[in-house]
Motif scaffolding. Structure first.
Motif, PDB file in Angstrom:
ATOM      1  N   TRP A 190      -9.512  -0.024  -0.683  1.00 26.17           N
ATOM      2  CA  TRP A 190      -8.162   0.537  -0.740  1.00 26.17           C
ATOM      3  C   TRP A 190      -7.521   0.276  -2.094  1.00 26.17           C
ATOM      4  O   TRP A 190      -6.849   1.146  -2.639  1.00 26.17           O
ATOM      5  CB  TRP A 190      -7.306  -0.017   0.398  1.00 26.17           C
ATOM      6  N   ALA A 191      -7.733  -0.913  -2.646  1.00 26.25           N
ATOM      7  CA  ALA A 191      -7.186  -1.215  -3.973  1.00 26.25           C
ATOM      8  C   ALA A 191      -7.781  -0.275  -5.017  1.00 26.25           C
ATOM      9  O   ALA A 191      -7.055   0.248  -5.874  1.00 26.25           O
ATOM     10  CB  ALA A 191      -7.464  -2.672  -4.343  1.00 26.25           C
ATOM     11  N   ILE A 195       0.843  -1.201   0.000  1.00 32.02           N
ATOM     12  CA  ILE A 195       0.000   0.000   0.000  1.00 32.02           C
ATOM     13  C   ILE A 195       0.872   1.243   0.000  1.00 32.02           C
ATOM     14  O   ILE A 195       0.640   2.183  -0.763  1.00 32.02           O
ATOM     15  CB  ILE A 195      -0.970  -0.014   1.199  1.00 32.02           C
ATOM     16  N   LYS A 196       1.894   1.256   0.839  1.00 36.27           N
ATOM     17  CA  LYS A 196       2.775   2.425   0.897  1.00 36.27           C
ATOM     18  C   LYS A 196       3.466   2.659  -0.450  1.00 36.27           C
ATOM     19  O   LYS A 196       3.535   3.796  -0.923  1.00 36.27           O
ATOM     20  CB  LYS A 196       3.814   2.277   2.006  1.00 36.27           C
ATOM     21  N   LEU A 254      -2.722  -6.282  -3.906  1.00 30.87           N
ATOM     22  CA  LEU A 254      -2.444  -6.128  -2.478  1.00 30.87           C
ATOM     23  C   LEU A 254      -2.283  -7.478  -1.799  1.00 30.87           C
ATOM     24  O   LEU A 254      -1.431  -7.644  -0.932  1.00 30.87           O
ATOM     25  CB  LEU A 254      -3.574  -5.344  -1.800  1.00 30.87           C
ATOM     26  N   ARG A 310       0.851   3.970  -2.901  1.00 28.87           N
ATOM     27  CA  ARG A 310       0.435   5.326  -2.538  1.00 28.87           C
ATOM     28  C   ARG A 310       1.534   6.328  -2.870  1.00 28.87           C
ATOM     29  O   ARG A 310       1.274   7.401  -3.430  1.00 28.87           O
ATOM     30  CB  ARG A 310       0.087   5.389  -1.038  1.00 28.87           C
ATOM     31  N   GLU A 366       0.040   0.684   7.108  1.00 28.41           N
ATOM     32  CA  GLU A 366       1.320   0.742   6.386  1.00 28.41           C
ATOM     33  C   GLU A 366       2.486   0.230   7.220  1.00 28.41           C
ATOM     34  O   GLU A 366       3.485  -0.216   6.662  1.00 28.41           O
ATOM     35  CB  GLU A 366       1.593   2.158   5.889  1.00 28.41           C
ATOM     36  N   LEU A 378      -6.231   3.021  -4.901  1.00 33.17           N
ATOM     37  CA  LEU A 378      -4.857   2.987  -5.408  1.00 33.17           C
ATOM     38  C   LEU A 378      -4.793   2.713  -6.906  1.00 33.17           C
ATOM     39  O   LEU A 378      -3.731   2.755  -7.513  1.00 33.17           O
ATOM     40  CB  LEU A 378      -4.048   1.923  -4.654  1.00 33.17           C
TER      41      LEU A 378
END
Length: 84
Positions: free
Chosen positions: A52-53, A9-10, A63, A13, A38, A56
């Motif tokens: 979240w995906a 994720i980090k 993920l 992002r 994260e 992103l």
């Protein structure tokens, strides 16, 4: 080497040049939750993975399965960080 969901994720992002605060707003969570995810202090729920995906711009599998586009799976931290 396998990345954690939080690390993925980090990386994603950072690639999008989105701050943690802005990302938190886009997924409807607090800044502290994004930070905890994260840093692997909090896991995502199944439904959160999809949200979240989407935020992103990747498939949820990116993920879950350690399949970030453009990352060399043999040495993901080094290669992925060079793309961020």
């Amino acid at each position: 080497m396998i990345l954690t969901i939080g690390e993925r994720i980090k990386i994603l992002r950072d690639r999008k040049q989105v701050t943690q605060e802005s990302f938190a707003k886009s997924v409807g969570r607090s800044l502290s939750i994004v930070c905890r995810v994260e840093t692997n202090d909090r896991e995502l729920t199944y439904s959160e993975i999809f949200v979240w995906a989407k935020a992103l711009g990747v498939e949820p599998e990116s993920l879950i399965l350690n399949t970030i586009p453009g990352c060399d799976q043999r040495s993901p931290r080094q290669v992925c960080n060079n793309h961020g």
